[in-house]
Motif scaffolding. Sequence first.
Motif, short mmCIF file in Angstrom:
data_model
loop_
_atom_site.label_atom_id
_atom_site.label_comp_id
_atom_site.label_asym_id
_atom_site.label_seq_id
_atom_site.Cartn_x
_atom_site.Cartn_y
_atom_site.Cartn_z
N VAL A 95 -54.72 4.46 -61.84
CA VAL A 95 -55.30 4.37 -60.51
C VAL A 95 -53.95 3.60 -59.34
CG1 VAL A 95 -56.72 4.07 -58.57
CG2 VAL A 95 -57.51 4.53 -61.30
N VAL A 96 -53.43 4.70 -59.03
CA VAL A 96 -52.28 4.02 -58.17
C VAL A 96 -52.52 4.48 -56.86
CG1 VAL A 96 -49.83 4.65 -57.91
CG2 VAL A 96 -50.72 4.93 -59.91
N ILE A 97 -52.52 3.38 -55.49
CA ILE A 97 -53.02 3.20 -54.69
C ILE A 97 -51.61 3.28 -53.93
CG2 ILE A 97 -53.67 1.69 -53.27
CD1 ILE A 97 -55.93 0.52 -54.23
N GLY A 98 -51.40 3.84 -52.60
CA GLY A 98 -50.43 4.17 -51.73
C GLY A 98 -50.15 4.53 -50.22
N ARG A 99 -50.04 2.70 -49.40
CA ARG A 99 -50.04 3.41 -48.48
C ARG A 99 -49.13 4.07 -47.73
NH1 ARG A 99 -47.16 -0.15 -44.44
NH2 ARG A 99 -46.25 -0.92 -46.04
N VAL A 100 -49.54 5.14 -46.41
CA VAL A 100 -49.15 6.17 -45.81
C VAL A 100 -48.10 5.49 -44.77
CG1 VAL A 100 -49.09 8.50 -44.75
CG2 VAL A 100 -50.99 7.47 -46.26
N VAL A 101 -46.49 5.68 -44.74
CA VAL A 101 -46.05 5.23 -43.90
C VAL A 101 -45.57 6.36 -42.75
CG1 VAL A 101 -45.46 3.16 -45.03
CG2 VAL A 101 -44.07 5.09 -45.12
N ALA A 102 -45.65 7.44 -43.52
CA ALA A 102 -44.76 8.73 -41.96
C ALA A 102 -46.20 9.62 -43.05
CB ALA A 102 -43.74 8.72 -42.37
N VAL A 103 -46.24 10.35 -41.48
CA VAL A 103 -47.05 11.95 -42.22
C VAL A 103 -46.20 13.05 -41.24
CG1 VAL A 103 -49.11 13.01 -41.19
CG2 VAL A 103 -48.73 10.20 -41.31
N HIS A 104 -46.02 14.08 -41.86
CA HIS A 104 -45.42 15.19 -41.70
C HIS A 104 -46.49 16.59 -41.10
CE1 HIS A 104 -41.51 13.62 -42.85
NE2 HIS A 104 -42.46 13.07 -43.48
N ILE A 105 -46.47 17.33 -39.63
CA ILE A 105 -47.38 18.27 -39.90
C ILE A 105 -47.00 18.87 -39.20
CG2 ILE A 105 -49.67 18.73 -39.25
CD1 ILE A 105 -50.40 16.33 -39.32
N SER A 106 -47.07 20.11 -39.99
CA SER A 106 -46.65 21.47 -39.14
C SER A 106 -47.22 21.87 -38.64
CB SER A 106 -45.85 22.51 -40.00
OG SER A 106 -45.60 22.59 -41.99
#
Length: 237
Positions: free
Chosen positions: A163-174
């Motif tokens: 189970v891999v947990i990551g912190r989101v540091v950048a969000v790309h949205i079209s």
Amino acid sequence: MLYLPGKTPHNLPFDPFKACVVPRPIGWISTTSSDSSDPKHNLAPFSQFNNLTFDPPYVMFAANQTPTSTRKDTVINVEATGKFVWNLATYDLREAVNITAQQVPHGVDEFALASLAKEFSAHLPGDGTNPVPMVKDSPVKFECVHHSTLRLPGASELGTVDVVIGRVVAVHISDWALTGGRLDVRKTKPIARCGYYEYAVVEETFKMVIPGADGVTLAGLEGSMDKVKVAKVKAKL
């Protein structure tokens, strides 16, 4: 019916557990190997994926071991580089998602296998020399730094899971995916995993607001910490 997993048989041709928790968001995870001089790019979908919180945003995906009792390349890459990218799996990209689900030899580039164009992360550790490939045509992408891995033992080789947990540091949205300042899932048409070989696509939504919910609760549901702060101030007045 009643059965006890691992103790009593369910006597069905397919395990019903697989179709109970549905629909499940798909973690279409892209990674790079740690060798910056000759990086190997990887892309794979995981049907056990979700967000965990929003302030700051965290996501998780669970990767079962391979049939040969080895850890998935995705997990190895994440732990070696400390980073990964989540790409939204959409109806338009469904065939590519399915192609990247294949068990292929180490070093095979699933982007090339599925004829997917790449763009690269720019906000993760080591991106100057070894960025993470992203699915260019996916309308939403999260650049994530590795937080931790929880390894759960299984009753079989396939049952063991990371189970891999990551912190989101950048969000790309079209830009085309937005309507009135909101991400419009009726435009992006995300696909989700159901039981066995079945998938679902989101094309319609309906709205419900919790009756009597206070401003802080509603702001939290919208994921806006600025609104949460304002609502807290108003609540004290």
